[in-house]
Design a protein around this motif. Structure first.
Motif, PDB file in Angstrom:
ATOM      1  N   ALA A  20       9.611 -21.697  21.061  1.00 31.24           N
ATOM      2  CA  ALA A  20      10.819 -22.280  20.459  1.00 31.24           C
ATOM      3  C   ALA A  20      12.042 -22.058  21.347  1.00 31.24           C
ATOM      4  N   ALA A  21      12.144 -20.884  21.948  1.00 27.67           N
ATOM      5  CA  ALA A  21      13.307 -20.592  22.796  1.00 27.67           C
ATOM      6  C   ALA A  21      13.292 -21.442  24.060  1.00 27.67           C
ATOM      7  N   ILE A  22      12.129 -21.632  24.643  1.00 25.87           N
ATOM      8  CA  ILE A  22      12.046 -22.454  25.856  1.00 25.87           C
ATOM      9  C   ILE A  22      12.345 -23.911  25.530  1.00 25.87           C
ATOM     10  N   GLU A  23      11.857 -24.388  24.396  1.00 24.84           N
ATOM     11  CA  GLU A  23      12.166 -25.761  23.994  1.00 24.84           C
ATOM     12  C   GLU A  23      13.651 -25.955  23.759  1.00 24.84           C
ATOM     13  N   ARG A  24      14.330 -24.933  23.225  1.00 27.80           N
ATOM     14  CA  ARG A  24      15.766 -24.988  22.943  1.00 27.80           C
ATOM     15  C   ARG A  24      16.620 -24.856  24.189  1.00 27.80           C
ATOM     16  N   SER A  25      16.089 -24.266  25.234  1.00 28.82           N
ATOM     17  CA  SER A  25      16.897 -23.949  26.415  1.00 28.82           C
ATOM     18  C   SER A  25      17.336 -25.225  27.135  1.00 28.82           C
ATOM     19  N   PRO A  26      18.462 -25.142  27.834  1.00 30.81           N
ATOM     20  CA  PRO A  26      18.963 -26.326  28.546  1.00 30.81           C
ATOM     21  C   PRO A  26      18.317 -26.539  29.913  1.00 30.81           C
ATOM     22  N   LEU A  27      17.225 -25.865  30.208  1.00 25.54           N
ATOM     23  CA  LEU A  27      16.557 -26.026  31.495  1.00 25.54           C
ATOM     24  C   LEU A  27      15.946 -27.414  31.596  1.00 25.54           C
ATOM     25  N   ASP A  28      15.772 -27.888  32.831  1.00 20.49           N
ATOM     26  CA  ASP A  28      15.113 -29.175  32.981  1.00 20.49           C
ATOM     27  C   ASP A  28      13.598 -28.995  32.840  1.00 20.49           C
ATOM     28  N   GLU A  29      12.907 -30.099  32.701  1.00 16.66           N
ATOM     29  CA  GLU A  29      11.476 -30.058  32.394  1.00 16.66           C
ATOM     30  C   GLU A  29      10.656 -29.396  33.498  1.00 16.66           C
ATOM     31  N   ALA A  30      11.095 -29.504  34.740  1.00 11.32           N
ATOM     32  CA  ALA A  30      10.351 -28.882  35.840  1.00 11.32           C
ATOM     33  C   ALA A  30      10.412 -27.361  35.754  1.00 11.32           C
ATOM     34  N   GLU A  31      11.481 -26.820  35.213  1.00 13.52           N
ATOM     35  CA  GLU A  31      11.597 -25.365  35.053  1.00 13.52           C
ATOM     36  C   GLU A  31      10.898 -24.891  33.768  1.00 13.52           C
ATOM     37  N   LYS A  32      10.931 -25.730  32.738  1.00 16.08           N
ATOM     38  CA  LYS A  32      10.310 -25.349  31.466  1.00 16.08           C
ATOM     39  C   LYS A  32       8.782 -25.344  31.531  1.00 16.08           C
ATOM     40  N   ALA A  33       8.207 -26.256  32.296  1.00 14.59           N
ATOM     41  CA  ALA A  33       6.753 -26.454  32.273  1.00 14.59           C
ATOM     42  C   ALA A  33       5.959 -25.201  32.641  1.00 14.59           C
ATOM     43  N   PRO A  34       6.260 -24.491  33.755  1.00 14.03           N
ATOM     44  CA  PRO A  34       5.443 -23.300  34.055  1.00 14.03           C
ATOM     45  C   PRO A  34       5.633 -22.178  33.037  1.00 14.03           C
ATOM     46  N   LEU A  35       6.852 -22.029  32.520  1.00  7.18           N
ATOM     47  CA  LEU A  35       7.094 -21.000  31.501  1.00  7.18           C
ATOM     48  C   LEU A  35       6.330 -21.326  30.226  1.00  7.18           C
ATOM     49  N   MET A  36       6.384 -22.576  29.826  1.00  2.00           N
ATOM     50  CA  MET A  36       5.696 -22.998  28.603  1.00  2.00           C
ATOM     51  C   MET A  36       4.184 -22.857  28.761  1.00  2.00           C
ATOM     52  N   ALA A  37       3.655 -23.213  29.931  1.00  2.00           N
ATOM     53  CA  ALA A  37       2.212 -23.094  30.154  1.00  2.00           C
ATOM     54  C   ALA A  37       1.769 -21.637  30.085  1.00  2.00           C
ATOM     55  N   GLU A  38       2.551 -20.748  30.670  1.00  2.00           N
ATOM     56  CA  GLU A  38       2.198 -19.329  30.646  1.00  2.00           C
ATOM     57  C   GLU A  38       2.189 -18.783  29.226  1.00  2.00           C
ATOM     58  N   VAL A  39       3.190 -19.160  28.446  1.00  2.00           N
ATOM     59  CA  VAL A  39       3.282 -18.663  27.068  1.00  2.00           C
ATOM     60  C   VAL A  39       2.171 -19.243  26.201  1.00  2.00           C
ATOM     61  N   VAL A  40       1.864 -20.504  26.366  1.00  2.00           N
ATOM     62  CA  VAL A  40       0.830 -21.142  25.546  1.00  2.00           C
ATOM     63  C   VAL A  40      -0.547 -20.558  25.872  1.00  2.00           C
ATOM     64  N   ILE A  41      -0.827 -20.308  27.147  1.00  2.00           N
ATOM     65  CA  ILE A  41      -2.109 -19.714  27.518  1.00  2.00           C
ATOM     66  C   ILE A  41      -2.201 -18.279  27.010  1.00  2.00           C
ATOM     67  N   LEU A  42      -1.106 -17.541  27.090  1.00  2.00           N
ATOM     68  CA  LEU A  42      -1.110 -16.174  26.575  1.00  2.00           C
ATOM     69  C   LEU A  42      -1.307 -16.169  25.060  1.00  2.00           C
ATOM     70  N   ARG A  43      -0.683 -17.122  24.373  1.00  4.63           N
ATOM     71  CA  ARG A  43      -0.873 -17.229  22.922  1.00  4.63           C
ATOM     72  C   ARG A  43      -2.322 -17.557  22.589  1.00  4.63           C
ATOM     73  N   ALA A  44      -2.945 -18.423  23.361  1.00  4.40           N
ATOM     74  CA  ALA A  44      -4.356 -18.747  23.156  1.00  4.40           C
ATOM     75  C   ALA A  44      -5.235 -17.516  23.364  1.00  4.40           C
ATOM     76  N   PHE A  45      -4.878 -16.674  24.332  1.00  3.85           N
ATOM     77  CA  PHE A  45      -5.641 -15.449  24.548  1.00  3.85           C
ATOM     78  C   PHE A  45      -5.520 -14.498  23.359  1.00  3.85           C
ATOM     79  N   TYR A  46      -4.313 -14.388  22.800  1.00  3.20           N
ATOM     80  CA  TYR A  46      -4.144 -13.550  21.608  1.00  3.20           C
ATOM     81  C   TYR A  46      -4.964 -14.104  20.436  1.00  3.20           C
ATOM     82  N   TYR A  47      -4.987 -15.425  20.291  1.00  4.42           N
ATOM     83  CA  TYR A  47      -5.820 -16.015  19.238  1.00  4.42           C
ATOM     84  C   TYR A  47      -7.298 -15.731  19.496  1.00  4.42           C
ATOM     85  N   TYR A  48      -7.700 -15.764  20.740  1.00  2.00           N
ATOM     86  CA  TYR A  48      -9.094 -15.501  21.085  1.00  2.00           C
ATOM     87  C   TYR A  48      -9.492 -14.076  20.701  1.00  2.00           C
ATOM     88  N   ILE A  49      -8.624 -13.132  20.979  1.00  2.00           N
ATOM     89  CA  ILE A  49      -8.908 -11.730  20.628  1.00  2.00           C
ATOM     90  C   ILE A  49      -9.005 -11.612  19.125  1.00  2.00           C
TER      91      ILE A  49
END
Length: 140
Positions: A111-140
């Protein structure tokens, strides 16, 4: 003595208190994540539950001790017979709690990354890292 006690009690009751929380900080989740460095600090905070999860002995007991490759004679500490139920989750409770803390932090960062004023090229790697980490927590 009784009158003094009643006076003190009435003063305390009249003064009372409030449950309103006063924030004395300039940074709030709605306004903090404005730069790439600030977003990176939030993403780094999503890794903290991993340390708590793996440094705790319960992860080892739930994943390794309950296998058929290990035997421990004490049923009071190790549960070598996989006796996990909804009424006695044992080690699963701690693992679930730490994993869910990770999921909550990752959701907050999405939610914070989506709200941030960063451009999409800066948001994409941060969002990918968080989403993959969230998937790992769900896996555990």
């Amino acid at each position: 003595m009784k009158k003094i006690f009643l006076v003190i009690l009435s003063v305390i009751a009249l003064v009372g208190g409030t449950l309103e929380e006063q924030v004395f900080s300039n940074s709030k989740p709605e306004t903090y994540y404005q730069t790439i460095e600030q977003c990176r600090t939030g993403v780094n905070g999503c890794y903290t539950p991993l340390r708590d999860l793996y440094k705790n002995g319960d992860y080892f007991e739930a994943c390794e001790v309950a296998a058929d490759l290990i035997y421990h004679n004490s049923d009071s500490y190790y549960d070598a017979m996989c006796n996990y139920t909804q009424s006695q989750p044992r080690f699963g409770t701690t693992i679930w709690n730490y994993s869910f803390v990770g999921v909550m932090r990752c959701n907050a960062m999405v939610a914070a990354i989506e709200r941030s004023p960063l451009d999409e090229a800066e948001k994409a790697p941060l969002m990918a890292e968080v989403v993959i980490l969230r998937a790992f927590y769900y896996y555990i």
